[in-house]
Each structure stands twice: as structure tokens, then as C-alpha cells.
Design an enzyme around this catalytic site. Structure first.
Site, PDB file in Angstrom:
ATOM      1  N   ARG A  19      35.572  35.728  38.340  1.00 39.52           N
ATOM      2  CA  ARG A  19      35.280  35.639  39.628  1.00 39.52           C
ATOM      3  C   ARG A  19      34.381  36.862  39.825  1.00 39.52           C
ATOM      4  O   ARG A  19      34.222  37.839  39.056  1.00 39.52           O
ATOM      5  CB  ARG A  19      36.160  35.602  40.605  1.00 39.52           C
ATOM      6  CG  ARG A  19      37.019  34.603  41.053  1.00 39.52           C
ATOM      7  CD  ARG A  19      37.982  34.881  42.120  1.00 39.52           C
ATOM      8  NE  ARG A  19      37.911  36.116  42.816  1.00 39.52           N
ATOM      9  CZ  ARG A  19      38.784  36.633  43.345  1.00 39.52           C
ATOM     10  NH1 ARG A  19      39.998  36.248  43.215  1.00 39.52           N
ATOM     11  NH2 ARG A  19      38.816  37.887  43.944  1.00 39.52           N
ATOM     12  N   GLU A  99      36.047  58.953  34.311  1.00 39.52           N
ATOM     13  CA  GLU A  99      36.435  58.008  35.408  1.00 39.52           C
ATOM     14  C   GLU A  99      35.117  56.906  35.186  1.00 39.52           C
ATOM     15  O   GLU A  99      34.157  57.161  35.208  1.00 39.52           O
ATOM     16  CB  GLU A  99      36.240  58.580  36.878  1.00 39.52           C
ATOM     17  CG  GLU A  99      36.508  57.474  37.818  1.00 39.52           C
ATOM     18  CD  GLU A  99      36.580  57.826  39.401  1.00 39.52           C
ATOM     19  OE1 GLU A  99      36.188  59.195  39.539  1.00 39.52           O
ATOM     20  OE2 GLU A  99      36.820  57.190  40.290  1.00 39.52           O
ATOM     21  N   ARG A 108      28.361  49.887  47.844  1.00 39.48           N
ATOM     22  CA  ARG A 108      29.453  48.763  48.379  1.00 39.48           C
ATOM     23  C   ARG A 108      30.083  49.461  49.769  1.00 39.48           C
ATOM     24  O   ARG A 108      29.471  50.526  50.375  1.00 39.48           O
ATOM     25  CB  ARG A 108      30.600  48.794  47.289  1.00 39.48           C
ATOM     26  CG  ARG A 108      29.872  48.273  45.853  1.00 39.48           C
ATOM     27  CD  ARG A 108      30.839  47.866  44.906  1.00 39.48           C
ATOM     28  NE  ARG A 108      31.496  46.484  45.529  1.00 39.48           N
ATOM     29  CZ  ARG A 108      32.608  46.224  44.769  1.00 39.48           C
ATOM     30  NH1 ARG A 108      33.160  46.802  43.896  1.00 39.48           N
ATOM     31  NH2 ARG A 108      33.525  45.225  45.500  1.00 39.48           N
TER      32      ARG A 108
HETATM   33  O1  CA2 Z   1      33.841  48.640  39.889  1.00 39.28           O
HETATM   34  C1  CA2 Z   1      34.955  48.823  39.719  1.00 39.28           C
HETATM   35  O2  CA2 Z   1      35.145  48.964  38.375  1.00 39.28           O
HETATM   36  C2  CA2 Z   1      36.351  48.861  40.415  1.00 39.28           C
HETATM   37  O3  CA2 Z   1      36.893  49.824  39.946  1.00 39.28           O
HETATM   38  C3  CA2 Z   1      36.806  47.403  40.470  1.00 39.28           C
HETATM   39  C4  CA2 Z   1      37.883  47.164  41.664  1.00 39.28           C
HETATM   40  C5  CA2 Z   1      37.571  47.740  42.963  1.00 39.28           C
HETATM   41  O4  CA2 Z   1      38.712  47.706  43.716  1.00 39.28           O
HETATM   42  C6  CA2 Z   1      37.175  49.110  42.785  1.00 39.28           C
HETATM   43  O5  CA2 Z   1      36.674  49.424  43.981  1.00 39.28           O
HETATM   44  C7  CA2 Z   1      35.719  49.340  41.824  1.00 39.28           C
HETATM   45  C8  CA2 Z   1      38.404  45.762  41.742  1.00 39.28           C
HETATM   46  C9  CA2 Z   1      38.757  45.188  40.211  1.00 39.28           C
HETATM   47  C10 CA2 Z   1      38.885  43.542  40.402  1.00 39.28           C
HETATM   48  O6  CA2 Z   1      38.151  43.047  39.757  1.00 39.28           O
HETATM   49  C11 CA2 Z   1      37.988  41.526  39.566  1.00 39.28           C
HETATM   50  C12 CA2 Z   1      37.209  40.902  38.913  1.00 39.28           C
HETATM   51  C13 CA2 Z   1      36.957  39.661  38.985  1.00 39.28           C
HETATM   52  C14 CA2 Z   1      37.772  38.794  39.753  1.00 39.28           C
HETATM   53  C15 CA2 Z   1      38.494  39.677  40.783  1.00 39.28           C
HETATM   54  C16 CA2 Z   1      38.759  40.961  40.685  1.00 39.28           C
END
Ligand code: CA2
Length: 143
Positions: A19, A99, A108
Site C-alpha cells: 500500500r 536512524e 509530512r
Molecule cells: O518513513 C518511514 O520509514 C516511517 O518510519 C514509516 C512509518 C511511519 O509511521 C513513520 O512516520 C515514518 C510507517 C510504516 C508503515 O508502512 C506501511 C507501508 C505500507 C503499507 C502500510 C504501512
């Protein structure tokens, strides 16, 4: 001796590639792991790549990094913005921490602009998708 690098991934990163490709790219976490392991070979590093949706498990893995690991790369997912527990565990480490985030947090929502991890990490790489993990690995290149 080959340096071992622990790469930790937090909640929902197991869903990568399924997604929101416009934010997180099309690669799966397994693709990123494969690329990290291939690069690690050329850098003479060993990579241990893990993902968990559970904060406590991530804390335990960070504690484990105190023995036998030369560095830690962490994408803590949403726990980045909420977890004092992860920050405290990271503070107990004496190895460099990098990190990583796939997306550029600062483009964002406001709540993603604050990280509990950045102040205890050596550096932060965000906005380069899966490539960010490889850039982070490069920082551990054997000298
Ligand atoms: O940008 C990044 O790597 C984040 O760590 C990703 C997290 C988000 O909460 C951080 O703010 C930034 C979210 C990961 C969830 O990834 C998904 C990917 C595809 C579908 C659903 C979730």
C-alpha cells in the site's frame, strides 16, 4: 573480525510494497533485506535484519545489541514519534546508531517531525526509500 550490524524495523513495515507506494515505494521489506545483505558482503559487514510490530520486542532486540554488534540501524516506524522506551534502550548502547526512514518526515504531518530517536542517534537518513538503509550501512564500512 567481521563487524555485525543489527537492522531493526518497527510496526507495519512488514506491509511495505502492499500500500501507499507513493509514500513508501514499491519495494517490500524482504527486497530491502536482500539488498542490504548483498551490500554488506561487499563492505565486509554482517547484517542481522529484523522486524517487529511489538514495542517490547524491539526494546529487547536493542538490549541484545549491547553484545556482539558494532552498530545499529533503526527504522522504528510510528514508535519513532511516541516511544520513550525505545529511546531509553538506545541510550544504553555504546555503539553508533543510525536512524532511517523511507519517507521524508519533514514533508509530512507535523506529528512526524518529532523523533524520540534522533537525539540519541549518530545521524538520520530520511526520504530516500529503501536506499536509505544502504546509505546507513555505508557509514559502517570497514576502515
Ligand atoms: O518513513 C518511514 O520509514 C516511517 O518510519 C514509516 C512509518 C511511519 O509511521 C513513520 O512516520 C515514518 C510507517 C510504516 C508503515 O508502512 C506501511 C507501508 C505500507 C503499507 C502500510 C504501512
Amino acid at each position: 573480525m567481521t563487524q555485525k550490524i543489527l537492522i531493526l524495523n518497527g510496526p507495519n513495515l512488514n506491509l511495505l510494497g502492499t500500500r501507499e507506494p507513493e509514500i513508501y515505494g514499491k519495494e517490500t521489506l524482504a527486497d530491502i533485506e536482500k539488498q542490504c545483505k548483498a551490500l554488506a558482503k561487499t563492505l565486509k559487514l554482517e547484517v542481522d535484519f529484523r522486524q517487529s510490530n511489538h514495542e517490547g520486542e524491539l526494546v529487547e532486540w536493542i538490549q541484545e545489541a549491547r553484545k556482539g554488534f558494532g552498530g545499529l540501524i533503526i527504522n522504528a516506524g510510528a514508535y519513532t514519534h511516541t516511544s520513550v522506551a525505545l529511546r531509553d534502550a538506545l541510550l544504553a548502547l555504546q555503539i553508533p546508531i543510525v536512524e532511517v526512514h523511507l519517507s521524508n518526515l519533514f514533508k509530512r504531518e507535523e506529528f512526524r517531525h518529532h523523533s524520540y530517536i534522533s537525539a540519541v542517534a549518530k545521524g538520520l537518513i530520511c526520504g530516500f526509500g529503501g536506499q536509505g538503509y544502504k546509505l546507513a550501512l555505508e557509514t559502517f564500512k570497514a576502515k
